[in-house]
Each structure stands twice: as structure tokens, then as C-alpha cells.
Write a protein that holds these residues in place. Structure first.
Motif, short mmCIF file in Angstrom:
data_model
loop_
_atom_site.label_atom_id
_atom_site.label_comp_id
_atom_site.label_asym_id
_atom_site.label_seq_id
_atom_site.Cartn_x
_atom_site.Cartn_y
_atom_site.Cartn_z
N GLY A 202 0.96 -1.25 0.01
CA GLY A 202 -0.09 0.17 0.12
C GLY A 202 0.84 1.43 0.04
O GLY A 202 0.39 2.49 -0.23
N ALA A 203 2.08 1.15 0.40
CA ALA A 203 3.08 2.48 0.28
C ALA A 203 3.33 2.48 -1.31
O ALA A 203 4.23 3.70 -1.38
N HIS A 204 2.88 1.81 -2.03
CA HIS A 204 3.02 2.21 -3.67
C HIS A 204 1.92 2.61 -3.98
O HIS A 204 0.72 1.95 -4.01
N PRO A 205 1.74 4.01 -4.38
CA PRO A 205 0.25 4.40 -4.48
C PRO A 205 -0.51 3.72 -5.87
O PRO A 205 -1.62 3.69 -5.91
N HIS A 206 0.48 3.25 -6.71
CA HIS A 206 -0.20 2.56 -7.90
C HIS A 206 0.26 0.85 -7.72
O HIS A 206 0.47 0.53 -9.07
N ALA A 219 -2.44 -3.03 7.29
CA ALA A 219 -3.43 -2.08 6.82
C ALA A 219 -3.47 -2.02 5.35
O ALA A 219 -2.35 -2.12 4.77
N VAL A 220 -4.76 -2.23 4.81
CA VAL A 220 -4.91 -2.50 3.46
C VAL A 220 -5.46 -1.28 2.64
O VAL A 220 -6.56 -0.79 3.16
N VAL A 221 -4.75 -0.66 1.47
CA VAL A 221 -5.38 0.38 0.88
C VAL A 221 -6.45 -0.31 -0.03
O VAL A 221 -5.91 -1.58 -0.85
N MET A 222 -7.73 0.25 -0.32
CA MET A 222 -8.35 -0.33 -1.10
C MET A 222 -9.01 0.65 -2.07
O MET A 222 -9.82 1.40 -1.66
N ASP A 223 -8.50 0.71 -3.38
CA ASP A 223 -8.89 1.75 -4.27
C ASP A 223 -9.51 1.18 -5.29
O ASP A 223 -8.93 0.58 -6.17
N ILE A 224 -10.80 1.44 -5.43
CA ILE A 224 -11.73 0.45 -6.43
C ILE A 224 -12.53 1.45 -7.26
O ILE A 224 -12.91 2.34 -6.69
N GLY A 225 -13.03 0.84 -8.39
CA GLY A 225 -13.57 1.66 -9.26
C GLY A 225 -14.49 0.74 -10.29
O GLY A 225 -13.83 -0.44 -10.83
N GLY A 226 -15.77 0.96 -10.43
CA GLY A 226 -16.33 0.24 -11.31
C GLY A 226 -16.95 1.11 -12.46
O GLY A 226 -17.03 2.35 -12.46
N MET A 235 -13.12 5.19 -5.58
CA MET A 235 -13.10 5.51 -4.23
C MET A 235 -12.13 4.90 -3.45
O MET A 235 -11.70 3.63 -3.71
N THR A 236 -11.40 5.33 -2.49
CA THR A 236 -10.40 4.54 -1.36
C THR A 236 -10.87 4.50 -0.19
O THR A 236 -11.00 5.76 0.54
N ARG A 237 -10.68 3.51 0.62
CA ARG A 237 -10.83 3.19 1.78
C ARG A 237 -9.70 2.30 2.25
O ARG A 237 -9.12 1.63 1.63
N MET A 238 -9.65 2.34 3.60
CA MET A 238 -8.66 1.34 4.50
C MET A 238 -9.32 0.30 5.19
O MET A 238 -10.60 0.50 5.81
#
Lengths: 366, 366
Positions: A202-206, A219-226, A235-238
Motif C-alpha cells: 500500500g506504500a506504492h500509490p499505484h 493495513a490495506v489500501v483499497m482503491d476501487i472503481g466500477g 473511491m479509496t478506503r482502508m
């Protein structure tokens, strides 16, 4: 020509006049989709929608012409594979743009060879991209676009919650992404992207979602789109697996404050750079400025990234109806990243958030 | 740098020297993938692989740099959203390409704004696209590429047969496409496109598969492609629902003869235009020249369409190892279309067809 297409041409010609633009050239893609209501199959064959002050028409590969005529009554300057596009382009320019006066506005996303074909055909013309014409108009959403973006955001909320409900230690990032995909698909949508990044990833933005297994303490970055109804979400949530990693809570609250500062700064008439500054200032003041490595946001419409861009160097002035993300983040190499992202539409009195989901980290109980 | 990447750089620099090329600039996409073995997430942020005669490096958005470093040890000239790409581009050019001598070769598929950023930074430079450098090298496949293309073609055969086995009257074009999708997915692949065009829809070469219901007497164009192991497939066959429409058999046999004429003409050292001419001559001689509205073929590799293009106006000379489609067609508006397409690799003694599936029309018994 449908009412909405006719309206958009009228609005575009008003912008062209204001900006001294003689010709707008769009490739098969989102700008053409927005303006003409469709775009032909994009490939390596030059295909352009050419809009001048009085006339408009397509440079069109012959094999796409018949299908394109079902979607547009504009004239088609056709070219066959055997001949190449040059003669048809010359005919189109002679008919549509005989004066050759004013700026040439190029779709910045079109292929380089399409753009250079046109530039070489119009030597010496002043050129610009679409920022102050098509880009500006696309940034300000009408009601039908707002309704679709809102529906898309609410489906995204549900996809996020569906993943949260099933996440557990031992699952891979890819398996979490699959849960998101399935939710979109089961509700008439289609996933567009998902970044699931556990702790150090998650420390890599992409980060590219992969085989990393979720473990207690992640800690999990969750950046999702449909996408549904032609319009996307983003939207991004943790999520936290059990106990949060050391220092997590403090960083999360800095990012949350940065989101709130950006929301408070976003008003019609304010430069986009001011919104970026507001978010960045919070993170810099907390001592993490060097770990916020990207812009604060981007527009969202037919495309997932489109104007306005919310950056330090942007000279875009925000206007009512613009839709964009606010997504500051702090990325601690080797440890974890935190990004919180919402899409907003700018109203007269400030931003309206499209999502209904709080930005708190979701805790997976184990 | 892996062996294969090192080899490709060496081969590219030999082509650069032969063609007087000083700098090759590739955007995030297939050319970069082929040369560097990866490409970063493509978006609106300028990202370029710059290859000069001695040195090479990336113009890289900062937020992609860390991930890119996992895939490449070339120097990265990074730029942050707050600053924009200009200073980093100037630094890259000063370091990599100080002489500024020779042609600038641009990836023709890159975004127009990336290309113009570079063109504006190198005023007066002679420019070209990749046809005689990266494009030429990519057209000639090595053994590992051949094996993957062959495996991909054989999976395509099976996907076609799976659809044939389940097609019946009352099914829509989209439902047939779904059968193809499912077969690719169930065997580790992924569909890339499918054109299912029943009768009058098949008369549009680029028909968009839709809700048209298959009926007795339909001739159905089935142009499908998937991807497995990083490499795609692309094949067109015909299916007949029960009794063929009037005149079908005669047209099918003309198209088949055109395929055979093109196969017979394709030899190393022959211009691509000769292969196009061979197919076209058969169709013209039969009186259907005006209904063969597209080129005879296109290359296939990382991309589904790439050099060499088999057109009347091509000046490409075919070479051993090139992979391309042979796909003549006759399209009778309002009635039906017939296209037969195979992918071949050119050997010293002529083309080897990758598919193992005969080009006869499949008859759905009802």
C-alpha cells in the motif's frame, strides 16, 4: 442529431469563439463520445471528428463508415485502406475549414500519428489541447451525468462493503479484488480497476494487486472503481486486519484532516491549486509532506481521470458542476500507505460527496 | 536488465544506426513492453522511455517510479505532480541525448500531448514513427513469441468450436459471444474482442455484436480473439444456421480462393502490397472488388493490430519470422458478409498457419 448532441455542439462553438479556436479535432475516445454520442472502434486507422465554426464532419476509415452513419448524420470523409487518409483529410479540411483561421485544438489523448497527420496538413497553425474548450465543458456535469455518477458511487460503496464482509487473513490481494469484481458484475456493473495493497504494498500509490497474503496487523489500501450506466466510480478506503500497525491511527487522522481541509477549500471560483494546497498543508504541517507524493485529485466523468486536475501547478479555476476526487495520502516505504478518496460534485456552496460510506478504516475482526 | 531485454536494446541500436536515428521515444504501451519487458500504468502523466545511441532512461511520474524500479535498472528522470514534466524532460535530454543529432523516432501510439511535449523540446529535429526501427523488429517474432502465438491460436480454435457446439436459432449474437468468452476464461485465457455478425450485420466488417437473434438461414461472421501467455489470437470463421442464404456457397469459395492466393504470394522478400494484390485480384476477377472494403491483413504480436500491415499501399517488404493475418472478405449490404481469417508466421518457404481449424463454414443443424 439528438438534442443532447446538438446542445453540446452549440456549447462547444461558444467556447471556440471565446478562445479564438478555428478547428477542434477529436480522436475516437471519450471526447468524441461526449460530443457526438458515440465513437467508432479505435484502431491505428486515422479517424477524426473535425469541428469548425460553421461545419463539422468525420475523417473516417471506409470500413467504419456505414456503422458510424447509424450514430451520426454528420458528413463522412471516407478513406480506404488502399489509399490512405491524406486525400480524404485534404477534402475534409477544404470543405469544413476553408479559412484556416484561428487555433487548432487537438484532443490530447489521440494517437501521436493522428495528431501529426493534422499538424502536417495545417503548417504554421497555432495549436492547443482541449483544456479551455471540450475539457472545460466536460468537467462541468449536467444533471443526467450527476445522476449516473451518483448511482455509480453508491454501487461502489456496496462493492467495498461486500469485500469487507468477506475479507480475512490468508486471503490474497487478488482474492479481495475478485470479491469487488463479483459484486460489480452481480449488480449490472463492471469493475474498472482495483488497487488492493496490503501494508508495504500500500506504500506504492499505484501498486499492482497481487499474490500477497493478508496477515493480522495489515493495513490495506483499497482503491476501487466500477462502471454502470456508462459512468465510473473511484473511491479509496482502508481496512485493518485485526490490530492496526504501529502508528496507524495517527497517520489516518492526518490524512482525514487533509481530506476535510480540501473539502473546506473547494468552492466555485477557487483555483484547483488552492484545494491541493489545503490538503498538502495539513500533511506538511504534520511533518509528512515528503510522503504525499501525488496530486490531491482528478476529474471523473466518462473517463476515470479527466479534467479538472487538482494539483499544485494547476491554473484551472473550479466551477459549479465540476466533479473530481479528493484523495490525499501518506506512503511510508516498507511500512504502509494510507489514502482516503471521495468523489465530489462542486455545488454553489461547496462540495457534495457522492459516496455515502464514512472514511473510517474498516476493522476485520479475527 | 534481463537477457531478452539486453538483446532487444542491442538489436534496436543496430536499427537506429542503420536509419540515422538519434533518439527513440516510446510511451507506456506495447512498444515499451516489448523493449523494456514492462510498462508503467498508462495515464495522462507523461511517461517516456528514451533510447539514445549510448544511453537510455525513463521520463517517469514520481508516483510510478518506485514500482518501475522493480522492473528496470535504467535511470529514471522523475517528476512530481506539483512540478510538471518539463524540467525532468530537459534533464533527461541533456543527459541521454546531448548531441541532439539524428532522427527522433516517436511511438506512433503515444498520446498526442506526450509527443508534442518532446517535439517542442527538440525544435527542428527530423521526426519519424517506429516503422523501420521498433516496428520492424517487433514484426519479426522470435521462438518464444512463436510458441505463445501458436498456443493462443489453438485455444482460439477450441473457443470457436465450443461456440459452434452450442449455437442454435433463437440465441442472440451476444449470447454466442458469451460462449466464446466463457471458453477463454475457463482455459486460463481472456477474450479480447468478438464480432458476431448475423447475415446483414455481418456485412459490416466491424459490426458491434448485439441483440440480433439468430434465425434459420443466417450466415454468421465469427471474428474472435483471446489472449493467453501475454499473446493474442485473431481468427474469423463462418457459421450457417441450417440452410445457407442464396448465393452463399459461391461467395464463400471466392473468399477461400482469395485466402489461398494470398498464402501463395506471401514469401520473404515480397512486398506486403503483393500479398494484398493477390487476394484482391481474385475478388476483383470474380466481380466483387467493390465489396472487399478493407486491407488483406495486419501483424499480430503483443498487439492485435501491429506491423506489418498487408495493404495495397504498403511499402513493407515481408521478412522471415513476420506474423500477420490474411483475411479477405466480401460484404454484401443488407444480405451477408463473408470473411475468412488466419494468422500465419512467414517461414523461408512460405506461410505457416497457426490455427488447425479448416476454413469451411460450420453448419448448425436444426
Amino acid at each position: 442529431m439528438s438534442d443532447i448532441v446538438a446542445q453540446r455542439f452549440t456549447r462547444l462553438r461558444a467556447e471556440m469563439e471565446k478562445t479564438g479556436t478555428g478547428l477542434v479535432a477529436l480522436g475516437p475516445g471519450s471526447h468524441m463520445e461526449w460530443l457526438a454520442g458515440f465513437h467508432p472502434h479505435p484502431d491505428e486507422r486515422p479517424c477524426l471528428l473535425l469541428v469548425a465554426s460553421e461545419k463539422a464532419g468525420f475523417l473516417m476509415p471506409a470500413l467504419n463508415a456505414e456503422a458510424a452513419r447509424l450514430s451520426s448524420d454528420l458528413p463522412m470523409f471516407e478513406w480506404a485502406d488502399a489509399d490512405g487518409p491524406n486525400a480524404a483529410l485534404q477534402a475534409a479540411l477544404a470543405d469544413l475549414f476553408p479559412a484556416r483561421a484561428g487555433r487548432l485544438v487537438l484532443d490530447e489523448t489521440m494517437r501521436a500519428d493522428f495528431a501529426l497527420l493534422l499538424i502536417d496538413a495545417l503548417p504554421g497553425i497555432e495549436r492547443a489541447f482541449t483544456d479551455d474548450t471540450v475539457g472545460r465543458l466536460r468537467a462541468m456535469k449536467d444533471d443526467s451525468e450527476y445522476r449516473r455518477l451518483k448511482a455509480s458511487a453508491l454501487l461502489n460503496d456496496e462493492a467495498m462493503k461486500a469485500a469487507w464482509a468477506q475479507m480475512k487473513p490468508g486471503m490474497t490481494e487478488t482474492e479481495v479484488a475478485d470479491l469487488v469484481d463479483e459484486h460489480f458484475a452481480a449488480h449490472g456493473g463492471r469493475v474498472q480497476f482495483s488497487i488492493i495493497g496490503a501494508s508495504e504494498n500500500g506504500a506504492h500509490p499505484h501498486h499492482s494487486t497481487g499474490a500477497r497474503v493478508l496477515r493480522e496487523g495489515d493495513a490495506v489500501v483499497m482503491d476501487i472503481g466500477g462502471r454502470i450506466g456508462g459512468y465510473p466510480s473511484d473511491m479509496t478506503r482502508m481496512a485493518i486486519i485485526g490490530e492496526a500497525p504501529e502508528g496507524y491511527g495517527q497517520i489516518h487522522s492526518i490524512v482525514e484532516k487533509a481530506v476535510q481541509a480540501a473539502l473546506a477549500a473547494a468552492r466555485p471560483g477557487v483555483p484547483a491549486s488552492t484545494v491541493d494546497r489545503a490538503a498538502r498543508q495539513v500533511i506538511e504541517d504534520a511533518g509528512y509532506g515528503e510522503y504525499f507524493v501525488h496530486r490531491t485529485g482528478h476529474g471523473l466523468g466518462i473517463d476515470i481521470h479527466e479534467p479538472p486536475y487538482i494539483t499544485a501547478s494547476s491554473d484551472t479555476v473550479l466551477e459549479e458542476g465540476m466533479v473530481f476526487s479528493i484523495e490525499p495520502g501518506i506512503y511510508l516505504p516498507g511500512r504502509f500507505g494510507i489514502r482516503l478518496e471521495d468523489i465530489v460534485i462542486l455545488r454553489a456552496d461547496g462540495p457534495e460527496i457522492l459516496s455515502a460510506l464514512p472514511r473510517d478504516a474498516f476493522v476485520v475482526r479475527i
